[in-house]
Motif scaffolding. Structure first.
Motif, PDB file in Angstrom:
ATOM      1  N   LYS A 180       2.498 -25.232  83.031  1.00  0.00           N
ATOM      2  CA  LYS A 180       2.321 -26.482  83.774  1.00  0.00           C
ATOM      3  C   LYS A 180       0.958 -26.517  84.460  1.00  0.00           C
ATOM      4  O   LYS A 180       0.306 -27.562  84.520  1.00  0.00           O
ATOM      5  CB  LYS A 180       3.438 -26.640  84.803  1.00  0.00           C
ATOM      6  N   VAL A 181       0.540 -25.387  84.970  1.00  0.00           N
ATOM      7  CA  VAL A 181      -0.774 -25.315  85.615  1.00  0.00           C
ATOM      8  C   VAL A 181      -1.878 -25.607  84.601  1.00  0.00           C
ATOM      9  O   VAL A 181      -2.834 -26.332  84.892  1.00  0.00           O
ATOM     10  CB  VAL A 181      -0.971 -23.931  86.267  1.00  0.00           C
ATOM     11  N   ASP A 184      -2.295 -29.272  84.006  1.00  0.00           N
ATOM     12  CA  ASP A 184      -2.606 -30.061  85.206  1.00  0.00           C
ATOM     13  C   ASP A 184      -4.069 -30.515  85.149  1.00  0.00           C
ATOM     14  O   ASP A 184      -4.979 -29.797  85.571  1.00  0.00           O
ATOM     15  CB  ASP A 184      -2.347 -29.200  86.445  1.00  0.00           C
ATOM     16  N   LEU A 187      -6.257 -30.553  88.250  1.00  0.00           N
ATOM     17  CA  LEU A 187      -6.615 -29.194  88.646  1.00  0.00           C
ATOM     18  C   LEU A 187      -7.886 -28.728  87.939  1.00  0.00           C
ATOM     19  O   LEU A 187      -8.758 -28.099  88.550  1.00  0.00           O
ATOM     20  CB  LEU A 187      -5.458 -28.243  88.337  1.00  0.00           C
ATOM     21  N   ASN A 200      -5.540 -24.256  96.492  1.00  0.00           N
ATOM     22  CA  ASN A 200      -4.636 -24.884  97.463  1.00  0.00           C
ATOM     23  C   ASN A 200      -3.654 -25.814  96.761  1.00  0.00           C
ATOM     24  O   ASN A 200      -2.475 -25.885  97.121  1.00  0.00           O
ATOM     25  CB  ASN A 200      -5.435 -25.660  98.510  1.00  0.00           C
ATOM     26  N   ARG A 201      -4.142 -26.527  95.751  1.00  0.00           N
ATOM     27  CA  ARG A 201      -3.263 -27.416  94.982  1.00  0.00           C
ATOM     28  C   ARG A 201      -2.192 -26.606  94.247  1.00  0.00           C
ATOM     29  O   ARG A 201      -1.010 -26.972  94.249  1.00  0.00           O
ATOM     30  CB  ARG A 201      -4.092 -28.235  93.984  1.00  0.00           C
ATOM     31  N   VAL A 202      -2.606 -25.509  93.648  1.00  0.00           N
ATOM     32  CA  VAL A 202      -1.659 -24.661  92.922  1.00  0.00           C
ATOM     33  C   VAL A 202      -0.611 -24.090  93.872  1.00  0.00           C
ATOM     34  O   VAL A 202       0.593 -24.089  93.577  1.00  0.00           O
ATOM     35  CB  VAL A 202      -2.414 -23.524  92.202  1.00  0.00           C
ATOM     36  N   ALA A 204       0.416 -25.247  96.735  1.00  0.00           N
ATOM     37  CA  ALA A 204       1.311 -26.280  97.263  1.00  0.00           C
ATOM     38  C   ALA A 204       2.294 -26.782  96.215  1.00  0.00           C
ATOM     39  O   ALA A 204       3.477 -27.006  96.506  1.00  0.00           O
ATOM     40  CB  ALA A 204       0.481 -27.442  97.807  1.00  0.00           C
ATOM     41  N   ARG A 205       1.823 -26.952  94.979  1.00  0.00           N
ATOM     42  CA  ARG A 205       2.657 -27.568  93.944  1.00  0.00           C
ATOM     43  C   ARG A 205       3.520 -26.568  93.182  1.00  0.00           C
ATOM     44  O   ARG A 205       4.618 -26.908  92.725  1.00  0.00           O
ATOM     45  CB  ARG A 205       1.776 -28.328  92.942  1.00  0.00           C
ATOM     46  N   TYR A 206       3.030 -25.342  93.032  1.00  0.00           N
ATOM     47  CA  TYR A 206       3.709 -24.415  92.122  1.00  0.00           C
ATOM     48  C   TYR A 206       4.247 -23.148  92.797  1.00  0.00           C
ATOM     49  O   TYR A 206       5.074 -22.451  92.210  1.00  0.00           O
ATOM     50  CB  TYR A 206       2.766 -24.020  90.992  1.00  0.00           C
ATOM     51  N   ASP A 208       4.724 -23.003  96.680  1.00  0.00           N
ATOM     52  CA  ASP A 208       5.469 -23.354  97.889  1.00  0.00           C
ATOM     53  C   ASP A 208       6.395 -24.545  97.687  1.00  0.00           C
ATOM     54  O   ASP A 208       7.242 -24.826  98.534  1.00  0.00           O
ATOM     55  CB  ASP A 208       4.495 -23.673  99.032  1.00  0.00           C
ATOM     56  N   GLY A 209       6.186 -25.256  96.557  1.00  0.00           N
ATOM     57  CA  GLY A 209       6.970 -26.462  96.336  1.00  0.00           C
ATOM     58  C   GLY A 209       8.385 -26.176  95.853  1.00  0.00           C
ATOM     59  O   GLY A 209       8.746 -25.076  95.526  1.00  0.00           O
TER      60      GLY A 209
END
Length: 209
Positions: A180-181, A184, A187, A200-202, A204-206, A208-209
């Protein structure tokens, strides 16, 4: 049939016959890793500035025995002369001695040097088996132009894998996240402009989400 293979040439002896532009490119390919000796009656300036040894020899008039002595116990020999007849002669000497051989012009040798796209974290070798070096170069240039963030993505994936191993026990689920990364697209754009924001995007989305 040939198979792709990455080989550690650290400290191995590579002998290149020829002193022109083609020989210089071949020498540059190995100079940082292998112990390179370039054999020719003359050398272009680029070869003289490389961290390689040079050995003066008129290959056309040299005997097979003299050429074999120059080869010695080399790991790999490259024939980069402008005369395919002489290149093929060097190839026959190598085959008799069981030494790996690459031929820049003449009969196909036992080794092909591919076009390479590489960064700090990856290396991609591209070959058409000698049928079209231009296509190999085109693919290499295309990758480098279209995916300039590839090196950063490999580094990010490595960091992400380490984090996932701590947080996600199922390997199948980890593989899904990694794919998925890679898919993206925003990204990839962030990697080009701001790798820190990309991570940070990774996270948050993958993670900590």
């Amino acid at each position: 049939m040939m198979i792709p293979l990455f080989v550690d040439c650290s400290g191995r002896r590579v002998v290149i016959f020829g002193g022109g532009a083609v020989a210089a490119r071949k020498a540059a390919y190995f100079a940082d890793e292998a112990r390179v000796t370039v054999v020719s009656r003359s050398f272009v300036h680029k070869i003289e500035t490389m961290p390689v040894k040079t050995r003066a020899m008129d290959i056309e008039t040299a005997s097979d025995e003299k050429i074999a002595a120059a080869i010695g116990k080399a790991f790999l020999v490259i024939a980069a002369l402008s005369d395919p007849v002489q290149n093929n002669r060097i190839g026959r000497i190598c085959r008799k001695a069981g030494i790996l051989f690459n031929n820049a012009d003449g009969d196909k040798g036992s080794v092909i040097l591919p076009a390479v796209s590489s960064g700090e974290n990856y290396a991609i070798a591209i070959s058409t088996g000698g049928s079209s070096p231009a296509v190999s170069r085109f693919i290499r240039e295309y990758l480098e132009q279209e995916l300039p963030e590839l090196d950063a993505m490999v580094a990010l994936q490595q960091k992400l894998r380490d984090q996932l191993k701590k947080k996600v026990p199922e390997q199948e689920r980890r593989n899904e996240i990694l794919k998925k990364v890679l898919a993206d697209q925003p990204l990839w754009k962030l990697l080009r402009s701001d790798p820190a924001k990309a991570w940070n995007r990774v996270a948050a989305r993958y993670l900590d989400g």
